[in-house]
Write a protein that holds these residues in place. Structure first.
Motif, PDB file in Angstrom:
ATOM      1  N   ALA A 184      52.822  25.244  53.979  1.00  0.00           N
ATOM      2  CA  ALA A 184      51.774  25.253  55.000  1.00  0.00           C
ATOM      3  C   ALA A 184      51.385  26.687  55.361  1.00  0.00           C
ATOM      4  O   ALA A 184      50.196  27.017  55.489  1.00  0.00           O
ATOM      5  CB  ALA A 184      52.240  24.505  56.245  1.00  0.00           C
ATOM      6  N   GLN A 185      52.368  27.560  55.519  1.00  0.00           N
ATOM      7  CA  GLN A 185      52.072  28.956  55.819  1.00  0.00           C
ATOM      8  C   GLN A 185      51.398  29.636  54.636  1.00  0.00           C
ATOM      9  O   GLN A 185      50.507  30.469  54.807  1.00  0.00           O
ATOM     10  CB  GLN A 185      53.356  29.691  56.194  1.00  0.00           C
ATOM     11  CG  GLN A 185      53.964  29.246  57.512  1.00  0.00           C
ATOM     12  CD  GLN A 185      55.329  29.854  57.752  1.00  0.00           C
ATOM     13  OE1 GLN A 185      55.897  30.518  56.894  1.00  0.00           O
ATOM     14  NE2 GLN A 185      55.874  29.622  58.928  1.00  0.00           N
ATOM     15  N   ALA A 186      51.805  29.275  53.415  1.00  0.00           N
ATOM     16  CA  ALA A 186      51.178  29.848  52.228  1.00  0.00           C
ATOM     17  C   ALA A 186      49.705  29.479  52.158  1.00  0.00           C
ATOM     18  O   ALA A 186      48.865  30.294  51.765  1.00  0.00           O
ATOM     19  CB  ALA A 186      51.901  29.376  50.969  1.00  0.00           C
ATOM     20  N   ALA A 187      49.369  28.242  52.563  1.00  0.00           N
ATOM     21  CA  ALA A 187      47.970  27.817  52.567  1.00  0.00           C
ATOM     22  C   ALA A 187      47.159  28.657  53.554  1.00  0.00           C
ATOM     23  O   ALA A 187      46.030  29.077  53.262  1.00  0.00           O
ATOM     24  CB  ALA A 187      47.871  26.337  52.913  1.00  0.00           C
ATOM     25  N   GLY A 188      47.732  28.909  54.734  1.00  0.00           N
ATOM     26  CA  GLY A 188      47.036  29.755  55.701  1.00  0.00           C
ATOM     27  C   GLY A 188      46.875  31.175  55.210  1.00  0.00           C
ATOM     28  O   GLY A 188      45.821  31.788  55.362  1.00  0.00           O
ATOM     29  N   LEU A 189      47.919  31.706  54.587  1.00  0.00           N
ATOM     30  CA  LEU A 189      47.844  33.062  54.056  1.00  0.00           C
ATOM     31  C   LEU A 189      46.849  33.153  52.903  1.00  0.00           C
ATOM     32  O   LEU A 189      46.224  34.198  52.701  1.00  0.00           O
ATOM     33  CB  LEU A 189      49.226  33.515  53.593  1.00  0.00           C
ATOM     34  CG  LEU A 189      50.214  33.856  54.714  1.00  0.00           C
ATOM     35  CD1 LEU A 189      51.615  34.059  54.152  1.00  0.00           C
ATOM     36  CD2 LEU A 189      49.774  35.091  55.474  1.00  0.00           C
ATOM     37  N   PHE A 190      46.699  32.065  52.131  1.00  0.00           N
ATOM     38  CA  PHE A 190      45.722  32.087  51.049  1.00  0.00           C
ATOM     39  C   PHE A 190      44.303  32.231  51.599  1.00  0.00           C
ATOM     40  O   PHE A 190      43.476  32.955  51.040  1.00  0.00           O
ATOM     41  CB  PHE A 190      45.826  30.828  50.203  1.00  0.00           C
ATOM     42  CG  PHE A 190      44.787  30.770  49.114  1.00  0.00           C
ATOM     43  CD1 PHE A 190      44.905  31.585  47.998  1.00  0.00           C
ATOM     44  CD2 PHE A 190      43.695  29.928  49.218  1.00  0.00           C
ATOM     45  CE1 PHE A 190      43.938  31.554  46.998  1.00  0.00           C
ATOM     46  CE2 PHE A 190      42.736  29.890  48.230  1.00  0.00           C
ATOM     47  CZ  PHE A 190      42.859  30.699  47.110  1.00  0.00           C
ATOM     48  N   GLY A 191      44.023  31.520  52.718  1.00  0.00           N
ATOM     49  CA  GLY A 191      42.721  31.711  53.358  1.00  0.00           C
ATOM     50  C   GLY A 191      42.524  33.141  53.800  1.00  0.00           C
ATOM     51  O   GLY A 191      41.426  33.708  53.700  1.00  0.00           O
ATOM     52  N   LEU A 192      43.616  33.754  54.272  1.00  0.00           N
ATOM     53  CA  LEU A 192      43.568  35.158  54.668  1.00  0.00           C
ATOM     54  C   LEU A 192      43.338  36.057  53.460  1.00  0.00           C
ATOM     55  O   LEU A 192      42.650  37.075  53.546  1.00  0.00           O
ATOM     56  CB  LEU A 192      44.891  35.518  55.351  1.00  0.00           C
ATOM     57  CG  LEU A 192      44.904  36.700  56.307  1.00  0.00           C
ATOM     58  CD1 LEU A 192      43.999  36.449  57.492  1.00  0.00           C
ATOM     59  CD2 LEU A 192      46.322  36.971  56.786  1.00  0.00           C
ATOM     60  N   TYR A 193      43.917  35.691  52.327  1.00  0.00           N
ATOM     61  CA  TYR A 193      43.791  36.473  51.086  1.00  0.00           C
ATOM     62  C   TYR A 193      42.353  36.476  50.574  1.00  0.00           C
ATOM     63  O   TYR A 193      41.841  37.501  50.123  1.00  0.00           O
ATOM     64  CB  TYR A 193      44.723  35.860  50.036  1.00  0.00           C
ATOM     65  CG  TYR A 193      44.898  36.656  48.765  1.00  0.00           C
ATOM     66  CD1 TYR A 193      46.051  37.404  48.563  1.00  0.00           C
ATOM     67  CD2 TYR A 193      43.948  36.646  47.764  1.00  0.00           C
ATOM     68  CE1 TYR A 193      46.245  38.119  47.394  1.00  0.00           C
ATOM     69  CE2 TYR A 193      44.118  37.353  46.590  1.00  0.00           C
ATOM     70  CZ  TYR A 193      45.274  38.090  46.405  1.00  0.00           C
ATOM     71  OH  TYR A 193      45.437  38.814  45.241  1.00  0.00           O
ATOM     72  N   MET A 194      41.701  35.315  50.630  1.00  0.00           N
ATOM     73  CA  MET A 194      40.380  35.177  50.023  1.00  0.00           C
ATOM     74  C   MET A 194      39.289  35.907  50.782  1.00  0.00           C
ATOM     75  O   MET A 194      38.258  36.264  50.198  1.00  0.00           O
ATOM     76  CB  MET A 194      40.015  33.693  49.905  1.00  0.00           C
ATOM     77  CG  MET A 194      40.868  32.926  48.901  1.00  0.00           C
ATOM     78  SD  MET A 194      40.861  33.655  47.239  1.00  0.00           S
ATOM     79  CE  MET A 194      39.151  33.367  46.756  1.00  0.00           C
ATOM     80  N   ALA A 195      39.482  36.133  52.086  1.00  0.00           N
ATOM     81  CA  ALA A 195      38.447  36.826  52.861  1.00  0.00           C
ATOM     82  C   ALA A 195      38.219  38.254  52.351  1.00  0.00           C
ATOM     83  O   ALA A 195      37.093  38.619  51.981  1.00  0.00           O
ATOM     84  CB  ALA A 195      38.789  36.812  54.343  1.00  0.00           C
ATOM     85  N   PRO A 196      39.250  39.117  52.284  1.00  0.00           N
ATOM     86  CA  PRO A 196      39.006  40.454  51.713  1.00  0.00           C
ATOM     87  C   PRO A 196      38.802  40.416  50.201  1.00  0.00           C
ATOM     88  O   PRO A 196      38.145  41.303  49.651  1.00  0.00           O
ATOM     89  CB  PRO A 196      40.285  41.220  52.075  1.00  0.00           C
ATOM     90  CG  PRO A 196      41.333  40.187  52.244  1.00  0.00           C
ATOM     91  CD  PRO A 196      40.624  38.989  52.806  1.00  0.00           C
ATOM     92  N   PHE A 197      39.339  39.397  49.519  1.00  0.00           N
ATOM     93  CA  PHE A 197      39.152  39.296  48.073  1.00  0.00           C
ATOM     94  C   PHE A 197      37.681  39.171  47.703  1.00  0.00           C
ATOM     95  O   PHE A 197      37.206  39.768  46.729  1.00  0.00           O
ATOM     96  CB  PHE A 197      39.937  38.090  47.539  1.00  0.00           C
ATOM     97  CG  PHE A 197      39.715  37.811  46.083  1.00  0.00           C
ATOM     98  CD1 PHE A 197      40.379  38.546  45.117  1.00  0.00           C
ATOM     99  CD2 PHE A 197      38.826  36.821  45.685  1.00  0.00           C
ATOM    100  CE1 PHE A 197      40.162  38.294  43.774  1.00  0.00           C
ATOM    101  CE2 PHE A 197      38.603  36.556  44.338  1.00  0.00           C
ATOM    102  CZ  PHE A 197      39.281  37.298  43.376  1.00  0.00           C
ATOM    103  N   LEU A 198      36.925  38.392  48.477  1.00  0.00           N
ATOM    104  CA  LEU A 198      35.504  38.176  48.198  1.00  0.00           C
ATOM    105  C   LEU A 198      34.606  39.228  48.826  1.00  0.00           C
ATOM    106  O   LEU A 198      33.393  39.224  48.585  1.00  0.00           O
ATOM    107  CB  LEU A 198      35.089  36.787  48.698  1.00  0.00           C
ATOM    108  CG  LEU A 198      35.701  35.591  47.968  1.00  0.00           C
ATOM    109  CD1 LEU A 198      35.349  34.301  48.701  1.00  0.00           C
ATOM    110  CD2 LEU A 198      35.216  35.535  46.533  1.00  0.00           C
ATOM    111  N   LEU A 199      35.188  40.120  49.620  1.00  0.00           N
ATOM    112  CA  LEU A 199      34.375  41.044  50.403  1.00  0.00           C
ATOM    113  C   LEU A 199      33.488  41.917  49.541  1.00  0.00           C
ATOM    114  O   LEU A 199      32.287  42.071  49.790  1.00  0.00           O
ATOM    115  CB  LEU A 199      35.284  41.911  51.279  1.00  0.00           C
ATOM    116  CG  LEU A 199      34.579  42.919  52.186  1.00  0.00           C
ATOM    117  CD1 LEU A 199      33.661  42.200  53.167  1.00  0.00           C
ATOM    118  CD2 LEU A 199      35.606  43.759  52.940  1.00  0.00           C
ATOM    119  N   ASP A 200      34.046  42.535  48.477  1.00  0.00           N
ATOM    120  CA  ASP A 200      33.261  43.464  47.668  1.00  0.00           C
ATOM    121  C   ASP A 200      32.122  42.755  46.948  1.00  0.00           C
ATOM    122  O   ASP A 200      30.995  43.268  46.890  1.00  0.00           O
ATOM    123  CB  ASP A 200      34.171  44.173  46.664  1.00  0.00           C
ATOM    124  CG  ASP A 200      34.807  43.197  45.699  1.00  0.00           C
ATOM    125  OD1 ASP A 200      35.426  42.236  46.161  1.00  0.00           O
ATOM    126  OD2 ASP A 200      34.674  43.401  44.476  1.00  0.00           O
TER     127      ASP A 200
END
Length: 438
Positions: free
Chosen positions: A323-339
């Motif tokens: 469950a925490q990994a799923a939340g962290l994945f959402g956190l990961y994708m925000a800066p990942f898509l930023l550029d």
């Protein structure tokens, strides 16, 4: 200032966001009327973090006579596995990893300095006389408001800062930036901002979904490796190899093993891009864009493999729950898509596509490779250090400083770090043939 310095400057903002995120206080578990605190530890034989917690618990029992520790090995004992499942079901969490610690109605998955301090505080509160604690059914959490995603609940000591920075550096990928810049360069010729918006957003959505599936697969594989007790070594070796190749690409681009899109594949990508962007009807163009995005995602896998392995390895090594990994994945994708969102937004606003040059890609490879090597060493020696914002910030700052120093030294020694014997655009033109006169 060019687009690359602007993107790299965002690292500082990400560092500040990560260090600002903190756990939300929660109430303590109810005290046992008998004056004892019963702690259940579900562990696995060969798990290094389990061994570290067991060692700490031995000292904790000596320091607190009222602390009773019940240990259950779950990797090799079927009865203990069933008890683990029942306990998790009663408390409402998924038994995703070991060590898992339970005190009353509270539980902790994994082992880090933060988890240790919370367990110690819980034992102190429960044993202390005169307390009037309020029961709770979950461990302390941190909430981070992610742009385009919303509030994301992640566990304390949950690698928030590490996730943000790794996701950002992973997103600044020369392969993906090259593909989207080529796609936008062709589609803007239609002079239709609506068409650019739809084609570009479709491409980004499909590539993001493909990346999510890719990372989910790696996360599952890390779970299997984690049960073998070898996750830290595997992650460190894989990330170290990828990091070394990326650094090599900075000084010797496309020579030997290279983590980039092969030149032989680029004509096919150009053809697919022209097919996707050149269709007059919008729906067929979007369908061709989906096919293009899937094909490119598979083709550029070697460019992006290092950081997902590192990040998922950090989650597994620190016992992060699913469950925490799923939340962290959402956190990961925000800066990942930023550029890519920046490049895409500029194309929509100006109807001009930004071209990614080779020198930009090579510098990004240097930064990514240096960071991979630094994280590989940290994962091998002390993965729990990445759950502490101050320590994680030092690791990232050291890696970025090292990359900058290498770049400056290379420029001072070689003059032009981009001249590796490859022909320039001008020299690639075929010379005009000279007819011989008889």
């Amino acid at each position: 200032m060019g687009w690359l310095p602007r993107l790299l400057a965002l690292v500082a903002a990400i560092l500040l966001l990560g260090t600002a995120a903190g756990p939300t206080p929660v109430a303590a578990a109810p005290a046992d009327p008998s004056g004892e605190v019963v702690l259940q530890l579900f562990w696995g034989d060969g798990c290094p973090h389990c061994a570290a917690e067991k060692e700490w618990l031995e000292q904790a029992v000596e320091d607190h006579p009222g602390l009773v520790v019940e240990q259950f090995e779950v990797w090799g004992d079927a009865d203990n596995q069933q008890l683990f499942l029942r306990t998790a079901d009663e408390l409402g969490f998924e038994p995703s990893g070991v060590p898992t610690t339970v005190i009353g109605e509270r539980y902790w998955v994994g082992w880090s300095d933060t988890v240790r301090d919370e367990i110690a505080a819980e034992v102190e509160r429960t044993l202390s006389a005169g307390t009037d604690p309020v029961p709770t059914d979950q461990p302390s959490t941190a909430s981070v408001d992610v742009p385009l995603v919303g509030p994301v609940e992640v566990g304390s000591g949950s690698l928030v800062l590490s996730t943000l920075v790794i996701g950002f550096v992973d997103g600044v990928n020369p392969c993906s930036l090259w593909v989207i810049s080529v796609l936008l360069a062709i589609v803007v010729r239609s002079a239709s901002r609506r068409r650019v918006l739809l084609v570009g957003s479709t491409f980004l959505a499909v590539t993001a979904a493909m990346y999510a599936a890719y990372m989910a697969g790696i996360y599952s594989a890390m779970g299997v490796i984690g049960h073998l007790g070898a996750v830290q070594v595997v992650v460190a070796v894989v990330a170290g190899v990828f990091g070394a190749i990326n650094v090599k690409d900075y000084v010797a681009f496309r020579k030997g093993v290279s983590l980039t899109i092969p030149e032989s594949s680029k004509p096919g990508i150009y053809a697919r891009v022209r097919t996707a962007a050149g269709r007059r009807e919008l729906l067929p163009a979007l369908g061709a864009t989906v096919v293009l995005a899937v094909a490119v995602s598979l083709l550029e896998t070697p460019c992006t493999a290092g950081f997902p392995v590192l990040w998922t390895g950090l989650l597994e090594a620190n016992g992060v729950s699913t469950a925490q990994a799923a939340g962290l994945f959402g956190l990961y994708m925000a800066p990942f898509l930023l550029d890519e969102l920046v490049v895409f937004g500029l194309a929509v606003a100006t109807m001009r596509a930004t071209k990614v040059q080779e020198r930009h890609g090579r510098l990004l490879k240097l930064v990514a490779g240096t960071l991979m090597l630094a994280l590989a060493g940290t994962v091998l020696v002390a993965p729990e250090a990445m759950t502490r914002p101050a320590t994680a910030a030092l690791v990232f700052a050291g890696a970025f400083a090292t990359a900058g120093a290498v770049h400056l030294v290379t420029r001072a020694v070689r003059g032009d770090p981009w001249s590796s014997g490859e022909p320039s655009q001008t020299s690639r033109r075929r010379p005009t043939p000279v007819r011989s006169r008889r």
